[in-house]
Design an enzyme around this catalytic site. Structure first.
Site, PDB file in Angstrom:
ATOM      1  N   LYS A 195       0.118   2.874   2.904  1.00 28.39           N
ATOM      2  CA  LYS A 195      -0.470   3.063   1.559  1.00 28.39           C
ATOM      3  C   LYS A 195       0.098   4.232   0.798  1.00 28.39           C
ATOM      4  O   LYS A 195       0.268   5.335   1.290  1.00 28.39           O
ATOM      5  CB  LYS A 195      -1.810   3.222   1.926  1.00 28.39           C
ATOM      6  CG  LYS A 195      -2.600   3.541   0.486  1.00 28.39           C
ATOM      7  CD  LYS A 195      -3.942   3.654   0.704  1.00 28.39           C
ATOM      8  CE  LYS A 195      -4.694   4.030  -0.755  1.00 28.39           C
ATOM      9  NZ  LYS A 195      -6.312   4.263  -0.458  1.00 28.39           N
ATOM     10  N   LYS A 248       0.285  -1.523   0.824  1.00 29.10           N
ATOM     11  CA  LYS A 248      -0.217  -1.205  -0.291  1.00 29.10           C
ATOM     12  C   LYS A 248       0.163  -0.560  -1.518  1.00 29.10           C
ATOM     13  O   LYS A 248       0.504   0.659  -0.829  1.00 29.10           O
ATOM     14  CB  LYS A 248      -1.443  -1.006  -0.118  1.00 29.10           C
ATOM     15  CG  LYS A 248      -2.665  -0.573  -1.432  1.00 29.10           C
ATOM     16  CD  LYS A 248      -4.055  -0.093  -1.079  1.00 29.10           C
ATOM     17  CE  LYS A 248      -4.737   0.383  -2.166  1.00 29.10           C
ATOM     18  NZ  LYS A 248      -5.996   0.677  -2.042  1.00 29.10           N
TER      19      LYS A 248
HETATM   20  C1  PBG Z   1      -9.676   4.466  -1.781  1.00 30.75           C
HETATM   21  C2  PBG Z   1      -9.060   3.219  -2.059  1.00 30.75           C
HETATM   22  C3  PBG Z   1      -8.208   3.113  -3.228  1.00 30.75           C
HETATM   23  C4  PBG Z   1      -7.840   1.963  -3.487  1.00 30.75           C
HETATM   24  C5  PBG Z   1      -8.414   1.142  -2.339  1.00 30.75           C
HETATM   25  N1  PBG Z   1      -9.169   1.918  -1.625  1.00 30.75           N
HETATM   26  C6  PBG Z   1      -7.669   4.266  -4.344  1.00 30.75           C
HETATM   27  C7  PBG Z   1      -7.000   5.298  -4.015  1.00 30.75           C
HETATM   28  O1  PBG Z   1      -6.504   5.448  -2.949  1.00 30.75           O
HETATM   29  O2  PBG Z   1      -6.931   6.204  -4.880  1.00 30.75           O
HETATM   30  C8  PBG Z   1      -7.048   1.241  -4.499  1.00 30.75           C
HETATM   31  C9  PBG Z   1      -7.425  -0.229  -5.048  1.00 30.75           C
HETATM   32  C10 PBG Z   1      -6.869  -0.736  -6.264  1.00 30.75           C
HETATM   33  O3  PBG Z   1      -6.047   0.041  -6.855  1.00 30.75           O
HETATM   34  O4  PBG Z   1      -6.938  -1.772  -6.365  1.00 30.75           O
HETATM   35  N2  PBG Z   1      -8.955   5.328  -0.840  1.00 30.75           N
END
Ligand code: PBG
Length: 326
Positions: A195, A248
């Site tokens: 991520k 992601k």
């Molecule tokens: C929480 C999380 C996030 C997303 C999914 N889980 C935001 C982040 O890490 O700031 C992003 C999902 C999206 O942008 O569609 N940690």
């Protein structure tokens, strides 16, 4: 052999030939639909930062989940707002918190639909960070313990898949151990393994109210230039017990999806995130292209890169099109 013996256009002569030689197909079975849960009852209200997305209170979530299941989509991924935020992120593991309630409602009413739960502290902590903060630093191991506790509350509510999105080191092992010790050995873990610290989460942070109040997420989420490191992250998560790994965002990281596909044999999920979703929606609104066409081409690119699971806010629309409804 080369031209004139070889003519690539022979295989593009007509639509039936195109169908015959198509290498990649997108299917409804590939899709996961995110669902936003809010506290309260009988609530369905638009998400201001995201076109065609809504918050549902736990009771309403089951109705929505039924529609999603009727389209043939195999799974939903639940996110929730906290009733109240505190330093420990307590609402992340409260048995009666909206997320846990929504899981129960959905599993009681639409049992065949798989329920995955996003597991993170950022929507529940006053700092908006994904971990517990001590002296302005994220305490890795203490966060893992809190996440394991929250994961158990999701499993007790009936979640089928736990999806940790925090990027702490070792959290998959902590979660797997907590689940197994409590007889939840059949609950799967879908780890947000690679991520990235991405600007494409912008619209989502408005949804969850989870923007960090100080600093940013670069001490835990991955640095965008790194791809070898993503493979290490994925490998570690598999070793710790992840059943499904995730890359992601999806679009700016298709190379990472593709390299992960070559290296690993487990299912690979890709998250087509909020900023990617809004990019297409806003461009289509400006008549840059037709939204459905751009959506299908985009989702297909993620599949072609090697993802077998695509988490997308387009899931319902894509499923309608794939089932031949307009
Ligand atoms: C929480 C999380 C996030 C997303 C999914 N889980 C935001 C982040 O890490 O700031 C992003 C999902 C999206 O942008 O569609 N940690």
């Amino acid at each position: 052999m080369s031209f004139p013996e070889t003519r690539m256009r022979r295989l593009r002569r007509n639509k039936t030939m195109l169908r015959l030689v198509r290498e990649t197909t997108l299917a409804v079975d590939d899709l996961v639909c995110p669902l936003f849960i809010c506290p309260g009852r009988q609530i369905q209200k638009p998400v201001p930062s995201m076109t065609n997305c809504f918050y549902y209170s736990p009771d309403k979530a089951a109705q929505k989940a039924k529609q999603i299941a009727q389209l043939g989509i195999p799974a939903v991924l639940l996110f929730s707002q906290a009733r109240e935020k505190d330093a420990a992120g307590s609402d992340a593991f409260a048995e009666d918190a909206p997320l846990q309630q929504a899981v129960r409602e959905i599993k009681n009413n639409v049992g065949e639909l798989l329920v995955a739960t996003d597991l993170c502290l950022c929507a529940y902590t006053t700092t908006g960070h994904c971990g517990i903060v001590k002296d302005k630093k994220i305490d890795n191991d203490e966060t893992c313990r809190a996440l394991a506790k929250a994961a158990l509350s999701h499993a007790k509510a009936g979640a089928d898949i736990i999806a940790p999105s925090d990027m702490m080191d070792g959290r998959v092992a902590y979660i797997r151990e907590a689940l197994d010790e409590n007889d939840f050995q059949d609950i799967a873990i879908m780890a947000y393994s690679a991520k990235y610290a991405s600007c494409f989460y912008g619209p989502f942070r408005d949804v969850a109210g989870s923007a960090p109040t100080f600093g940013d997420r670069t001490t835990y989420q991955m640095d965008p230039p790194n791809a070898d490191q993503a493979l290490t992250e994925i490998q570690l998560d598999i070793e710790e017990g992840a059943d499904i790994v995730m890359v992601k965002p999806a679009l700016a990281y298709l190379d990472v999806i593709s390299r992960a596909r070559e290296r690993f044999s487990c299912p690979i999920a890709a998250y087509n995130v909020s900023g990617e979703y809004m990019m297409l929606n806003l461009a289509a609104k400006q008549q840059v292209f037709d939204l459905d066409t751009a959506m299908m081409e985009t989702l297909l690119s993620i599949k072609r890169a090697g993802a077998n699971i695509i988490i997308t806010y387009f899931a319902e629309r894509a499923a309608q099109l794939l089932r031949g409804k307009s």
